[in-house]
Design an enzyme around this catalytic site. Structure first.
Site, PDB file in Angstrom:
ATOM      1  N   ASP A 163     -12.344  21.845  51.946  1.00  0.00           N
ATOM      2  CA  ASP A 163     -12.670  21.595  50.419  1.00  0.00           C
ATOM      3  C   ASP A 163     -14.210  22.010  49.900  1.00  0.00           C
ATOM      4  O   ASP A 163     -14.840  22.123  50.873  1.00  0.00           O
ATOM      5  CB  ASP A 163     -12.397  20.227  50.093  1.00  0.00           C
ATOM      6  CG  ASP A 163     -12.297  19.873  48.357  1.00  0.00           C
ATOM      7  OD1 ASP A 163     -12.263  20.834  47.722  1.00  0.00           O
ATOM      8  OD2 ASP A 163     -12.169  18.713  48.087  1.00  0.00           O
ATOM      9  N   ASP A 216      -8.959  18.541  95.133  1.00  0.00           N
ATOM     10  CA  ASP A 216      -8.846  18.223  93.664  1.00  0.00           C
ATOM     11  C   ASP A 216      -9.862  17.220  93.466  1.00  0.00           C
ATOM     12  O   ASP A 216     -10.872  17.162  92.752  1.00  0.00           O
ATOM     13  CB  ASP A 216      -7.502  17.130  93.535  1.00  0.00           C
ATOM     14  CG  ASP A 216      -6.425  18.352  92.990  1.00  0.00           C
ATOM     15  OD1 ASP A 216      -6.935  19.568  92.652  1.00  0.00           O
ATOM     16  OD2 ASP A 216      -5.185  17.903  93.249  1.00  0.00           O
ATOM     17  N   GLU A 218      -1.870  17.902  90.415  1.00  0.00           N
ATOM     18  CA  GLU A 218      -1.960  16.448  90.044  1.00  0.00           C
ATOM     19  C   GLU A 218      -3.127  15.714  89.379  1.00  0.00           C
ATOM     20  O   GLU A 218      -2.873  14.704  89.015  1.00  0.00           O
ATOM     21  CB  GLU A 218      -1.506  15.732  91.403  1.00  0.00           C
ATOM     22  CG  GLU A 218      -2.598  15.462  92.505  1.00  0.00           C
ATOM     23  CD  GLU A 218      -2.298  16.572  93.552  1.00  0.00           C
ATOM     24  OE1 GLU A 218      -2.681  16.432  94.637  1.00  0.00           O
ATOM     25  OE2 GLU A 218      -1.500  17.574  93.145  1.00  0.00           O
ATOM     26  N   ASN A 234      -3.029  29.249  98.933  1.00  0.00           N
ATOM     27  CA  ASN A 234      -2.552  28.461 100.083  1.00  0.00           C
ATOM     28  C   ASN A 234      -1.152  28.422 100.458  1.00  0.00           C
ATOM     29  O   ASN A 234      -0.619  28.532 101.599  1.00  0.00           O
ATOM     30  CB  ASN A 234      -2.993  26.832 100.174  1.00  0.00           C
ATOM     31  CG  ASN A 234      -4.584  26.806 100.145  1.00  0.00           C
ATOM     32  OD1 ASN A 234      -4.976  27.670 101.016  1.00  0.00           O
ATOM     33  ND2 ASN A 234      -5.054  25.645 100.011  1.00  0.00           N
ATOM     34  N   ASP A 264      -5.358  15.639  50.675  1.00  0.00           N
ATOM     35  CA  ASP A 264      -5.479  16.262  51.872  1.00  0.00           C
ATOM     36  C   ASP A 264      -4.670  15.918  52.927  1.00  0.00           C
ATOM     37  O   ASP A 264      -4.866  16.697  53.901  1.00  0.00           O
ATOM     38  CB  ASP A 264      -6.991  16.086  52.213  1.00  0.00           C
ATOM     39  CG  ASP A 264      -7.788  16.885  51.035  1.00  0.00           C
ATOM     40  OD1 ASP A 264      -7.490  17.899  50.722  1.00  0.00           O
ATOM     41  OD2 ASP A 264      -9.056  16.270  50.838  1.00  0.00           O
TER      42      ASP A 264
END
Length: 893
Positions: free
Chosen positions: A371, A735, A329, A706, A642
């Site tokens: 270019d 986290d 998350e 886990n 371009d």
């Protein structure tokens, strides 16, 4: 059916000569857009007036109003502003975000508010950060209409009831009201308001740099372009919307307006849906990988707990917690912070990031299409050589060329400006040649122009410059080594050889001749351009950038191949490539690309590295073919031509001096047009991506390990091994320990080559490294049951595993973040060290904290901590060994 087709088909046959009734309807009516313009370029003037239902007297004002309703306003695109709600929506619809929102919603439904709040908080934070960065970086979109001037001079008339005769007059009208069939008057400095066929012209040069990217002006004149045209931009009798008049005057008839113009065809391409980049595809694939693991693991956990413990609601909640545990998350936030940090670092390198995901694509880029002009070259025409007829340097030739350019009237072209850069000769012009007597203007028949200047002794000198072939025709003598010699046929080969050698090396060569006039005249004409003395030649070049060679070498070293895509010709392009030491492997022209199928093009783009005389469609097809071949493609461009390729590329790169449409289409804007800046950006992009992959590998492998432990524990234990809130807290804290990954140091060898998404590699890493943690999880289970008798003390078991799991995962960050031996050969950044240390301390503190009861924790025995230290030491050694085995076997990390 296009509006133009409808209009053309309504031309009554009474207005059309018999020989045109069948042929023009068959050839032109069926055409649209650029093909129609090409056919109109080939028509005679009479045919053109019939097809466009116009005349040299212009359009009737009432007829013009009707046409405006039929064709619409002469507008390429409406100005659009970035909508913050659209930006927010684009970030929310990310597959990973949707997955997390679903998990949070289910948690709320099951009255598990704590889990839902944690997941939603991370999701909300990530979406807001991403949206703010992209909204702040974005400019007002689609400002292409600014490419044209606000008004134009056109010829219109109004029939009166009294005389019923047209009374034509030139009027100024807004360019948005111009319609096909209008007669337009053009002069130096004008912006072309629509696609025009030239009816008459005098000394007309058009600057098409915004369309082709090439600085040299193109001569235009009123002819039937009946020859086969390889590219519409090569038509000599057509001026294109968005280009400008460099010099001269002209009258033209409007062929197409708005989105039916050549410029409009480019705008249509840009308005199409964006092509998913390698970053978007990588995130999507990783999300599906995690979903597949969830679809397997979660039902197994739910079924095992449900059947063994006979508590299906608890089993469902526990399974939901497992799903949250498997879901990374924090990934959206980690990715966003990484990219935002990268964007900030790039801004210090004079690079503005408009789209955050383009930073990763920057690092993954293995092919850069660019270019020639302004990237490999200085985008500035300079006078490189001034030589006499024998090829030796001659100041006299430079002096004559300067006098000619200095005294000529009208708008000076780029070659004149290059000559006048040598302002050290200005004193000579003012002191020895103080007076201009007359001028013979340039025309396309003679291909030369002359000035007559007066010397201080009152004598006159006629100085002429022009195309070498034409100048030699009017010369009877030649200047060599300061001597004037008769020009005979034996010298022609040597002189033309000099010119051809320079042309073949990419130089634009102009001949210079002069004649001393003893019998003075008040005015001079073309007939006086005879019996000239050929003084020599001046050669011009857009020189290579001094930094180009160094940058190309660095890009090669870092695994980025450079391919040149240009509208210029092969000779000039090869010369520039030679100067910057870019090996020319194979060359294809735009005409070659047009003849290739998509499959043939996929083969061709791998073999060749130089592509010349390209149209916008050619460039876009080349970029697309490279992408389909599995490359991550960057495209650097600054012209309107371009824009399609910029949109097609994984990372579109433009410069702050580019036209608006190129800047709006690009993902990254360079404040300095330099490949060296690009090289720095590539390395920074790779560092960002390496840190993103670090998080993914850390989180995915650890969470998988886990959950592997959870499945086993659910089968052998009569209770759930960890409460749902404990799983969510564990996952959140782990986290959080990785939240400083964006600041981490990156080993040099990890940025030596392009970094790309490799889902198979991530999967293998999960499956091999992940179960390593499970080994010590099961050891922990045994310790808690047999040493501390936690079989009957569930909170003690859950607390012991929570602490071991969180500390082991956090320690392993230092193992996974590098290929080397952690702490000794590679050290993490200070923020990473501080954050991981803080999380480990938090894990030790939580069982004794005021939050222990809320989280279901109890105090752990003293002996537990000694056993934990021993286990962690063994865990670090085992994981390092498994990592080295993985590197050796798969050669990836």
């Amino acid at each position: 059916m296009f509006k133009y087709d409808h209009f053309f088909q309504n031309i009554t046959t009474s207005f059309m000569p018999k020989h045109l009734k069948a042929s023009k309807q068959n050839i032109i009516y069926a055409q649209s857009g650029t093909n129609k313009l090409k056919k109109l370029a080939e028509c005679s003037k009479d045919e053109l007036f019939v097809i466009l239902k116009s005349s040299e007297k212009g359009l009737d004002k009432n007829d013009a109003k009707r046409r405006l309703q039929t064709f619409g306003k002469n507008i390429i695109s409406e100005n659009k502003k970035t909508n913050p709600f659209v930006v927010l929506y684009e970030n929310i619809k990310n597959p990973l975000m949707l997955m997390l929102i679903v998990l949070a919603s289910v948690s709320f439904y099951m009255n598990d508010a704590r889990t839902a709040i944690v997941v939603l908080s991370m999701t909300f934070l990530s979406v807001i950060l991403s949206s703010m960065q992209e909204f702040r970086s974005s400019k007002a979109a689609e400002e292409l209409s600014n490419m044209v001037s606000s008004t134009a001079s056109i010829l219109r008339f109004e029939n009166t009831n009294i005389t019923n005769k047209p009374n034509s007059q030139i009027i100024e009208i807004p360019i948005i009201n111009i319609v096909p069939g209008d007669i337009v008057y053009l002069s130096a400095g004008n912006i072309i308001p629509a696609d025009l066929r030239i009816l008459s012209a005098k000394d007309l040069f058009s600057n098409q740099a915004s369309l082709t990217g090439e600085a040299m002006p193109v001569e235009k004149f009123a002819i039937n372009d009946s020859n086969e045209i390889e590219s519409m931009l090569e038509a000599h009798n057509v001026c294109f919307m968005g280009s400008s008049i460099e010099s001269g005057t002209a009258v033209g008839i409007v062929c197409t307006t708005g989105k039916e113009t050549y410029l409009g065809s480019i705008a249509k391409t840009i308005e199409s849906a964006a092509v998913p980049t390698s970053f978007d595809i990588g995130i999507k694939r990783f999300t599906w990988l995690m979903l597949k693991f969830m679809f397997v693991m979660v039902p197994i956990v739910m079924l095992v707990n449900g059947f063994l413990k006979h508590d299906w609601i608890g089993a469902f909640l526990f399974g939901l917690s497992v799903a949250v545990g498997l879901a990374p998350e924090m990934l959206p936030m980690i990715v966003t912070v990484n990219l935002s940090k990268g964007a900030f670092a790039l801004s210090k390198q004079k690079v503005i990031v408009k789209k955050l995901s383009s930073i990763q694509n920057f690092g993954a880029m293995d092919i850069l299409c660019t270019d020639k002009t302004g990237t490999l070259t200085q985008n500035k025409i300079i006078l490189e050589r001034h030589i006499d007829a024998s090829g030796k340097e001659s100041n006299h030739v430079l002096e004559l060329a300067y006098l000619n350019s200095f005294y000529q009237t009208g708008l000076k072209n780029l070659l004149d400006m290059a000559v006048l850069e040598h302002n050290e000769i200005e004193a000579l012009a003012k002191n020895e040649y103080p007076q201009k007597i007359d001028e013979i203007p340039f025309d396309f028949v003679r291909k030369r122009m002359s000035v007559v200047v007066g010397k201080t002794d009152n004598s006159h000198v006629l100085i002429t410059k022009g195309a070498a072939e034409e100048m030699i025709k009017i010369s009877t003598h030649v200047e060599k080594d300061g001597k004037i010699l008769p020009l005979d046929s034996s010298m022609y080969n040597d002189i033309f050889k000099i010119v051809h050698d320079y042309n073949n090396n990419g130089f634009r060569v102009i001949a210079v001749a002069y004649k001393n006039i003893s019998i003075l005249q008040k005015s001079y004409g073309v007939s006086d351009e005879s019996q000239m003395i050929l003084a020599g030649f001046v050669s011009f070049l857009d020189p290579p950038k001094h930094s180009a060679k160094e940058a190309l070498t660095a890009l090669r070293e870092y695994g980025v191949d450079v391919k040149v895509l240009t509208g210029d010709n092969e000779i000039v392009t090869k010369k520039v490539c030679k100067d910057v030491e870019l090996e020319v492997i194979e060359v294809y022209a735009g005409s070659d690309i047009d003849k290739m199928s998509d499959d043939e093009l996929k083969i061709a783009v791998e073999k060749a590295n130089i592509f010349v005389k390209l149209s916008p469609d050619n460039k876009a097809r080349i970029v697309s073919a490279l992408g389909q071949n599995g490359h991550t493609v960057g495209f650097l461009g600054d012209g309107i031509n371009d824009a399609p390729a910029l949109k097609m590329a994984d990372v579109g790169i433009s410069v702050n001096t580019a036209v608006d449409i190129a800047k709006e289409t690009a993902d990254i804007i360079l404040l300095e047009r330099s490949l060296l800046v690009l090289q720095k950006g590539v390395l920074l992009g790779r560092k960002v991506f390496v840190n993103i992959i670090k998080y993914i590998r850390m989180g995915a492998s650890s969470n998988y390990g886990n959950m592997f432990s959870v499945v086993g524990a659910s089968a052998i234990l009569p209770f759930i091994p960890m409460q749902p809130i404990q799983i969510v807290t564990n996952n959140f804290l782990y986290d959080l320990s990785q939240s400083t990954t964006p600041t981490d140091n990156v080993d040099d060898e990890l940025i030596k080559k392009p970094r790309k998404w490799d889902i198979a590699d991530i999967k293998n890493f999960m499956l091999i490294v992940g179960p390593t943690s499970s080994v010590f999880d099961y050891i922990t289970f045994a310790v808690m049951i047999f040493v501390f008798n936690a079989w009957t003390n569930v909170p003690l078991f859950q607390t012991g595993w929570f602490v071991e799991s969180l500390i082991s995962q956090t320690l392993i960050i230092h193992i996974i973040r590098t290929n080397k031996i952690p702490f000794f050969q590679s050290t993490a950044s200070l923020p990473v060290i501080l954050m991981t240390t803080a999380i480990i301390c938090l894990a030790i503190w939580l069982p004794f904290s005021p939050f222990a009861k809320t989280l279901g924790f109890v105090s752990l025995p003293v002996r537990y901590w000694g056993i934990l230290v021993a286990m962690m030491f063994g865990y670090v050694l085992l994981t390092q060994s498994v990592k080295m085995y993985y590197i050796k076997k798969f050669a990836k990390i």
